[in-house]
Design an enzyme around this catalytic site. Structure first.
Site, mmCIF file in Angstrom:
data_model
loop_
_atom_site.group_PDB
_atom_site.id
_atom_site.type_symbol
_atom_site.label_atom_id
_atom_site.label_comp_id
_atom_site.label_asym_id
_atom_site.label_seq_id
_atom_site.Cartn_x
_atom_site.Cartn_y
_atom_site.Cartn_z
ATOM 1 N N LYS A 222 8.197 13.645 -17.132
ATOM 2 C CA LYS A 222 9.381 13.869 -16.291
ATOM 3 C C LYS A 222 10.262 14.979 -16.851
ATOM 4 C CE LYS A 222 9.407 10.009 -13.278
ATOM 5 N NZ LYS A 222 10.046 8.976 -12.505
ATOM 6 N N LYS B 60 -2.237 10.770 -11.012
ATOM 7 C CA LYS B 60 -1.996 9.507 -10.291
ATOM 8 C C LYS B 60 -1.307 9.795 -8.962
ATOM 9 C CE LYS B 60 2.560 7.727 -11.302
ATOM 10 N NZ LYS B 60 3.377 6.581 -11.140
ATOM 11 N N LYS C 171 4.852 8.871 -5.546
ATOM 12 C CA LYS C 171 5.712 9.016 -4.367
ATOM 13 C C LYS C 171 6.586 10.253 -4.471
ATOM 14 C CE LYS C 171 8.326 4.920 -5.436
ATOM 15 N NZ LYS C 171 9.114 4.936 -6.675
HETATM 16 P P1 ATP Z 1 7.755 8.202 -9.207
HETATM 17 O O1 ATP Z 1 6.575 9.000 -8.795
HETATM 18 O O2 ATP Z 1 9.009 8.465 -8.429
HETATM 19 O O3 ATP Z 1 7.958 8.142 -10.695
HETATM 20 P P2 ATP Z 1 6.133 5.895 -8.816
HETATM 21 O O4 ATP Z 1 5.294 6.207 -7.610
HETATM 22 O O5 ATP Z 1 5.489 5.933 -10.155
HETATM 23 O O6 ATP Z 1 7.446 6.740 -8.780
HETATM 24 P P3 ATP Z 1 7.619 3.480 -9.396
HETATM 25 O O7 ATP Z 1 8.773 2.959 -8.640
HETATM 26 O O8 ATP Z 1 7.910 4.173 -10.681
HETATM 27 O O9 ATP Z 1 6.755 4.474 -8.525
HETATM 28 O O10 ATP Z 1 6.571 2.323 -9.625
HETATM 29 C C1 ATP Z 1 6.539 1.087 -8.954
HETATM 30 C C2 ATP Z 1 5.288 0.334 -9.364
HETATM 31 O O11 ATP Z 1 4.133 0.977 -8.809
HETATM 32 C C3 ATP Z 1 5.050 0.290 -10.871
HETATM 33 O O12 ATP Z 1 4.572 -1.003 -11.212
HETATM 34 C C4 ATP Z 1 3.977 1.306 -11.106
HETATM 35 O O13 ATP Z 1 3.173 1.012 -12.238
HETATM 36 C C5 ATP Z 1 3.153 1.182 -9.836
HETATM 37 N N1 ATP Z 1 2.450 2.425 -9.519
HETATM 38 C C6 ATP Z 1 3.012 3.639 -9.323
HETATM 39 N N2 ATP Z 1 2.083 4.558 -9.020
HETATM 40 C C7 ATP Z 1 0.883 3.906 -9.045
HETATM 41 C C8 ATP Z 1 -0.478 4.314 -8.818
HETATM 42 N N3 ATP Z 1 -0.768 5.562 -8.505
HETATM 43 N N4 ATP Z 1 -1.448 3.389 -8.899
HETATM 44 C C9 ATP Z 1 -1.158 2.098 -9.213
HETATM 45 N N5 ATP Z 1 0.105 1.646 -9.438
HETATM 46 C C10 ATP Z 1 1.108 2.530 -9.368
#
Ligand code: ATP
Ligand code: LTN
Length: 332
Positions: free
Chosen positions: A114, A196, A199
Site C-alpha cells: 500500500k 490477487k 476491490k
Molecule cells: P483492498 O483491495 O481495498 O485492500 P480487499 O479487496 O483486500 O480491499 P478487504 O476489505 O481488505 O478487501 O478484505 C475483506 C476480506 O476479504 C478479508 O478477509 C480478505 O482476506 C478477503 N479477501 C480480499 N481479497 C481476497 C481475494 N482476492 N481472495 C480471497 N479473499 C480475499
C-alpha cells in the site's frame, strides 16, 4: 451449558465488494453463524488509511452493511455494526500501539504494497493498520477469525500482541486462530492472475463486483486471462488463470476440486468460462435482488447498525475496563 466459541471479522467499505471477498471471507461468515457467536464489522476506521471522500465513505459504510445482510448475515443471530460507532476500538488501538515495535509493522506485506501504491500518502495509520485490526479482534475475545490468506500475517501480529499483553498483565485476551478456506483463500485478478483480485483495482475487468449484472459477469469471465494450453487441469503454480476459474467454479457449485476437473475433462476454455460465469450468476443474482431492496431503506439500515453497535459496545466496554485498569489508568 458450554458457551459457543466467538467469531470476529471485518471488511472495509473501501470500494465494490468482489467475489474474492465473498469466496475468501463472506461465504464463511454466513456459514459460521450456525455454530458460533458471531460479530461482524464494517471497518470504516481502517478505510481512512487511504484517501476517502467523507460523504462517499459514509454512504459506502451503510451500503456495505446492506450487502452483508443481503449475503446472509442475520442481525437476529449475529452482531453487525460499523467500527467507528464503538469508540473502544480506538481506545484499545492506542494501548496496543504502545506494545508494538515499529519493525514488526514495517515488515508487513500489505504496508509495503500500500505504501508503494499510495506514495503521496504514507501516513502513520497505514503503518499501524494491523494494530487496529488486532484491537478489533482482541476487544471481543474472539476465538476464530474468518479471513482470506492475505490477512494471515496481520492475524499473526494479533496473536503476538495477545500473548505479549497477557504475559505482561495476566490473562486478559483470548488467543485468536485464523479461519482460512482450503479453496478460494486467494482469488486472483481476472486480468493479471499473478495478482490477487482486489476491490481497489483500477481495471474493473480484473474483478467481479458482487452486484455486477449477469451480462457484465459473463463478459468479464469470457475475457479472463488463461494460457495457451489445450487441456483443463488444476495447476495453481504454473497455470494460475485456469486454476483461478476452477476454484471459483468449485466454490460456487460447492463441488470438490477433483469433481470440477473431471467435469471439464474433455472440454475447452470456452465451455469452462461459460460454466463458471453461469455458476457465479446463479449465486449472485439473489444477493443482488435482496441488496436492492435493503439499500433503499436507509432508516432501517441505520437502526440495524445502531442496534449492533449497542450490543458490540456492551462487550467492548467490559474488556476495555479491564485493560485500562491493568495498564494503570485510574478506572472509576
Ligand atoms: P483492498 O483491495 O481495498 O485492500 P480487499 O479487496 O483486500 O480491499 P478487504 O476489505 O481488505 O478487501 O478484505 C475483506 C476480506 O476479504 C478479508 O478477509 C480478505 O482476506 C478477503 N479477501 C480480499 N481479497 C481476497 C481475494 N482476492 N481472495 C480471497 N479473499 C480475499
Ligand atoms: N484488515 C482486514 C479487515 C479487518 C479485519 C479486522 C478482518 C479489519 N479488522 C478484524 C478480520 C478481523 C482486511 O480484510 N483487509
Amino acid at each position: 451449558m458450554e458457551s459457543k466459541k466467538r467469531i470476529f471479522s471485518g471488511i472495509q467499505p473501501s470500494g465494490d465488494i468482489t467475489i474474492g471477498n465473498y469466496i475468501g471471507a463472506l461465504r464463511n461468515w454466513i456459514e459460521l453463524q450456525d455454530g458460533y457467536d458471531c460479530i461482524y464489522c464494517v471497518v470504516d476506521m481502517h478505510a481512512i488509511t487511504v484517501k476517502q471522500d467523507a460523504s462517499v465513505l459514509r454512504k459506502r459504510s451503510l451500503d456495505t452493511l446492506a450487502l452483508l445482510l443481503a449475503c446472509g448475515v442475520d442481525p437476529d443471530r449475529s452482531i453487525l455494526y460499523i467500527q467507528s460507532h464503538v469508540p473502544e476500538h480506538a481506545m484499545l488501538n492506542w494501548v496496543l500501539c504502545c506494545k508494538t515495535y515499529i519493525g514488526e509493522l514495517q515488515r508487513m506485506t500489505q504496508f509495503k504494497d500500500k505504501s508503494a501504491r499510495h506514495e503521496d500518502n504514507i501516513n502513520a495509520g497505514l503503518l499501524t493498520y494491523p494494530v487496529l485490526m488486532a484491537a478489533d479482534i482482541l476487544l471481543y475475545r474472539a476465538d476464530l477469525v474468518p479471513v482470506g490468506i492475505d490477512q494471515k500475517q496481520h492475524l499473526e501480529l494479533a496473536r503476538d500482541l495477545c500473548v505479549r499483553f497477557n504475559n505482561a498483565y495476566g490473562d486478559t485476551f483470548v488467543l485468536p486462530e485464523p479461519y482460512i478456506p482450503k479453496t478460494g483463500a486467494r482469488i486472483r485478478s481476472l486480468q493479471e492472475p499473478e495478482k490477487k483480485m482486489s476491490k481497489s483495482d483500477s481495471n474493473p475487468n480484473a474483478y467481479i463486483n458482487i452486484l455486477d449484472e449477469p451480462d457484465a459477469i459473463m463478459r468479464k469471465i469470457k475475457r479472463a486471462v488463461t494460457d495457451c494450453e489445450s487441456v483443463i487441469a488444476y495447476e495453481p503454480e504454473t497455470r494460475a488463470g485456469v486454476a483461478n476459474l476452477l476454484e471459483i467454479y468449485s466454490v460456487m457449485k460447492n463441488l470438490p476440486m477433483e469433481a470440477c476437473v473431471k467435469r471439464f475433462e474433455n472440454l475447452g476454455y470456452g465451455e469452462l468460462k461459460q460454466a463458471v460465469a453461469e455458476a457465479v450468476i446463479e449465486v449472485l443474482s439473489p444477493i443482488r435482488q435482496r441488496y436492492n431492496e435493503l439499500v433503499a431503506d436507509r432508516k432501517a439500515l441505520l437502526r440495524i447498525a445502531e442496534d449492533g453497535a449497542e450490543k458490540a459496545r456492551a462487550i467492548a466496554r467490559k474488556t476495555m475496563g479491564k485493560v485500562y485498569h491493568k495498564v494503570g489508568f485510574d478506572s472509576k
